[in-house]
Structure formats: C-alpha cells, structure tokens
Motif scaffolding. Structure first.
Motif, PDB file in Angstrom:
ATOM      1  N   SER A 273      -9.321   1.192  -0.477  1.00 25.38           N
ATOM      2  CA  SER A 273      -9.210   2.706  -0.310  1.00 25.38           C
ATOM      3  C   SER A 273      -9.835   3.142  -1.808  1.00 25.38           C
ATOM      4  CB  SER A 273      -7.893   3.316  -0.200  1.00 25.38           C
ATOM      5  OG  SER A 273      -7.325   2.899  -1.322  1.00 25.38           O
TER       6      SER A 273
ATOM      7  N   SER B 215       1.952  -3.686   6.497  1.00 24.50           N
ATOM      8  CA  SER B 215       1.460  -4.206   5.163  1.00 24.50           C
ATOM      9  C   SER B 215       2.260  -3.451   4.000  1.00 24.50           C
ATOM     10  CB  SER B 215       0.002  -4.197   5.215  1.00 24.50           C
ATOM     11  OG  SER B 215      -0.397  -2.624   4.921  1.00 24.50           O
ATOM     12  N   TRP B 216       2.729  -2.049   4.159  1.00 25.68           N
ATOM     13  CA  TRP B 216       3.002  -1.197   3.356  1.00 25.68           C
ATOM     14  C   TRP B 216       4.003  -1.624   2.286  1.00 25.68           C
ATOM     15  CZ3 TRP B 216       3.254   4.278   5.757  1.00 25.68           C
ATOM     16  CH2 TRP B 216       2.222   4.530   6.500  1.00 25.68           C
TER      17      TRP B 216
ATOM     18  N   LYS C  97      -9.543   7.602   1.316  1.00 23.60           N
ATOM     19  CA  LYS C  97      -8.553   8.260   1.869  1.00 23.60           C
ATOM     20  C   LYS C  97      -8.093   9.649   1.352  1.00 23.60           C
ATOM     21  CE  LYS C  97      -8.380   4.833   4.932  1.00 23.60           C
ATOM     22  NZ  LYS C  97      -9.005   3.804   4.160  1.00 23.60           N
TER      23      LYS C  97
ATOM     24  N   VAL D  27      -0.383   4.202  -0.098  1.00 18.89           N
ATOM     25  CA  VAL D  27      -1.535   5.540   0.218  1.00 18.89           C
ATOM     26  C   VAL D  27      -0.933   6.495   1.370  1.00 18.89           C
ATOM     27  CG1 VAL D  27      -3.712   6.098   0.891  1.00 18.89           C
ATOM     28  CG2 VAL D  27      -3.348   4.360  -0.803  1.00 18.89           C
ATOM     29  N   GLY D  28      -0.492   5.732   2.566  1.00 12.83           N
ATOM     30  CA  GLY D  28       0.312   6.678   3.304  1.00 12.83           C
ATOM     31  C   GLY D  28      -0.577   7.286   4.754  1.00 12.83           C
ATOM     32  N   CYS D  29      -1.573   6.775   4.962  1.00 12.91           N
ATOM     33  CA  CYS D  29      -2.410   7.313   5.780  1.00 12.91           C
ATOM     34  C   CYS D  29      -1.614   7.104   7.234  1.00 12.91           C
ATOM     35  CB  CYS D  29      -3.577   6.468   6.195  1.00 12.91           C
ATOM     36  SG  CYS D  29      -4.586   6.321   4.922  1.00 12.91           S
TER      37      CYS D  29
ATOM     38  N   GLY E 258      -3.210  -3.480   3.803  1.00 12.12           N
ATOM     39  CA  GLY E 258      -2.573  -3.151   2.435  1.00 12.12           C
ATOM     40  C   GLY E 258      -3.695  -2.763   1.814  1.00 12.12           C
TER      41      GLY E 258
ATOM     42  N   VAL F 288      -2.064  -0.881  10.027  1.00 11.04           N
ATOM     43  CA  VAL F 288      -1.222  -2.147   9.428  1.00 11.04           C
ATOM     44  C   VAL F 288      -0.097  -1.574   8.609  1.00 11.04           C
ATOM     45  CG1 VAL F 288      -3.049  -3.947   9.437  1.00 11.04           C
ATOM     46  CG2 VAL F 288      -3.121  -2.119   7.923  1.00 11.04           C
TER      47      VAL F 288
ATOM     48  N   CYS G 226       0.889  -1.163  -0.163  1.00 14.01           N
ATOM     49  CA  CYS G 226       0.054  -0.187   0.104  1.00 14.01           C
ATOM     50  C   CYS G 226       1.039   1.289  -0.032  1.00 14.01           C
ATOM     51  CB  CYS G 226      -0.786   0.082   1.203  1.00 14.01           C
ATOM     52  SG  CYS G 226      -1.988   1.574   1.216  1.00 14.01           S
TER      53      CYS G 226
ATOM     54  N   TRP H  11      -2.369   7.301  10.355  1.00 14.23           N
ATOM     55  CA  TRP H  11      -2.825   6.482  11.526  1.00 14.23           C
ATOM     56  C   TRP H  11      -3.116   5.014  11.369  1.00 14.23           C
ATOM     57  CZ3 TRP H  11      -7.179   4.916   8.793  1.00 14.23           C
ATOM     58  CH2 TRP H  11      -7.586   5.679   7.985  1.00 14.23           C
ATOM     59  N   CYS H  12      -2.547   4.674   9.980  1.00 10.64           N
ATOM     60  CA  CYS H  12      -2.752   3.291   9.779  1.00 10.64           C
ATOM     61  C   CYS H  12      -2.239   2.370  10.604  1.00 10.64           C
ATOM     62  CB  CYS H  12      -1.953   3.163   8.394  1.00 10.64           C
ATOM     63  SG  CYS H  12      -1.848   1.512   7.681  1.00 10.64           S
TER      64      CYS H  12
HETATM   65  S1  SF4 Z   1      -5.296   2.934   6.070  1.00 12.00           S
HETATM   66 FE1  SF4 Z   1      -5.601   1.432   4.253  1.00 12.00          FE
HETATM   67  S2  SF4 Z   1      -5.108   2.687   2.845  1.00 12.00           S
HETATM   68 FE2  SF4 Z   1      -4.167   3.973   4.434  1.00 12.00          FE
HETATM   69  S3  SF4 Z   1      -2.039   3.332   4.613  1.00 12.00           S
HETATM   70 FE3  SF4 Z   1      -3.226   1.793   5.938  1.00 12.00          FE
HETATM   71  S4  SF4 Z   1      -3.452   0.039   4.358  1.00 12.00           S
HETATM   72 FE4  SF4 Z   1      -3.075   1.968   3.167  1.00 12.00          FE
END
Ligand code: SF4
Length: 209
Positions: free
Chosen positions: A111, A55-56, A128, A45-47, A85, A52, A43, A49-50
């Motif tokens: 997302s 998983s990135w 997101k 996207v880079g939130c 992810g 997980v 992933c 507060w993610c």
């Molecule tokens: S919350 Fe979802 S979309 Fe945002 S960084 Fe984490 S895995 Fe990626």
C-alpha cells in the motif's frame, strides 16, 4: 514475545511469516508468471473489504528467520513476490539483500503507507484511502494498482495516477466481491481513458492461491 526475538524482528533478521507458497502471479503486469509468494503478517491500514484480514495481527504469525524464508524461496522460483499484510510494516532490507544475493527477482505488493525499505526489481503500489503512500514510493512504483469497490474509486485512481512517476503502468482492478457490478464500469472507463489497463484477480478464476 522475547526481547531477543523482538530485536531480530526490528532488524529484519526475523519476520512474522504468515504463509509462503509457489503459485502463479494472478494480477497486474506479471500475471500468468510462476512466482514464490511470501506473505508477511501485520497491517494496520484497515481496508473494510480486505481479503486477508487474518494477516492484520502480526502476533498471530511466528517470527521466522529471514534466512530460512530465503532458503525456501530459492528452491522454487527465480521470482519472489513479497506481500502481506503490509510488508513495509517491517524493515525489508535484509530479506531483499539475501534474496538478491541468490540472484532472484524480488517484487513487492504494498500500500506504500510506510517507509520504503529494501531493494526491489518490481514495486506494485496499491494505494489505500485510509493511509496514503509516501512520496518515495510514488516515485519508484513500477505499477499502480487501484482497487475499484465503488464509483468514488475512479476519482481516487486519478488522484493517485497524478502522483506516480511517468513510467508507472496504471491498472484498475475490481474488488472481488463487487466484480459483477464494477467490471462493466471499469471496462467503460478504460475504453474512455486508455492510459488505464484492466487487472483481474486471475488466480481466483484459476482457483489457485
Ligand atoms: S487490503 Fe492490504 S492494505 Fe488493506 S487492510 Fe488488507 S492487507 Fe492491509
């Protein structure tokens, strides 16, 4: 990674599998229902507060034969939730084709930032701000789940709700680390505007994955 493996991943015949587990769907419309979760790595996207972040980086998760993922899933449940992810980083056509051929219900949590591939019985779109969804996924989403981290997310939620199809169910879900602050705000918001529903991460209250 070897060229042959990369080719298999490109075709969706292998996927970077982070984890798979049988549990109870905690969130959204299907909360409380047993399901087999398949978490695909990758992933960007880079939130901030993610929950997980592991998983990135897809390279940390071994490319796994899609047929093996399907075989495992079919032993446990008639519902499979594909999550990440961001699963749409990859071509989901093969995975969903094989899952459907076993007669399974196939759900995705996404997302929506990348091209929608695969055949889905249920699409949970959790948009997101950093990478907005594609037009196609807005038109096909069954539920919209907006994570509320602070007050500005209510405005974002309305912008996103204006883009989804008319049958899409609308949820506001507190970001876990901010839940004590934002739950009262969400409750008040939903009572004032009942087109929204509250979604909670009930699996975290149940202490299950
Ligand atoms: S919350 Fe979802 S979309 Fe945002 S960084 Fe984490 S895995 Fe990626």
């Amino acid at each position: 990674m070897k060229k042959e493996i990369l080719e298999q991943v490109d075709k969706g015949l292998m996927l970077p599998l982070m984890e798979e587990f049988y549990t109870i769907q905690g969130e959204g419309y299907h909360k409380g229902t047993a399901a087999y979760f398949v978490r695909i790595g990758g992933c960007d996207v880079g939130c901030h507060w993610c929950d997980v972040k592991e998983s990135w980086n897809a390279d940390l998760h071994p490319p796994t034969e899609t047929s093996r993922i399907v075989e495992n899933a079919s032993k446990y449940s008639d519902t499979v939730v594909v999550t990440g992810g961001e699963p749409l980083t990859w071509d989901m056509t093969e995975l969903t084709k094989q899952l459907k051929s076993k007669g399974l219900q196939v759900h995705i949590e996404t997302s929506g930032a990348y091209k929608l591939t695969g055949q889905w019985d249920w699409i949970c779109l959790s948009p997101k701000k950093l990478k907005l969804p594609t037009a196609e996924v807005y038109s096909k989403a069954n539920e919209l789940k907006v994570i509320v981290y602070n007050k500005s997310d209510f405005k974002f939620a309305e912008e996103q709700a204006a883009k989804v199809n008319k049958d899409c169910i609308l949820y506001l879900q507190p970001e876990w680390s901010k839940r004590e602050k934002v739950i009262p705000e969400i409750v008040e918001y939903v009572m004032n505007d009942p087109k929204w529903k509250v979604s909670l991460q009930t699996h975290k209250y149940l202490n299950i994955p």
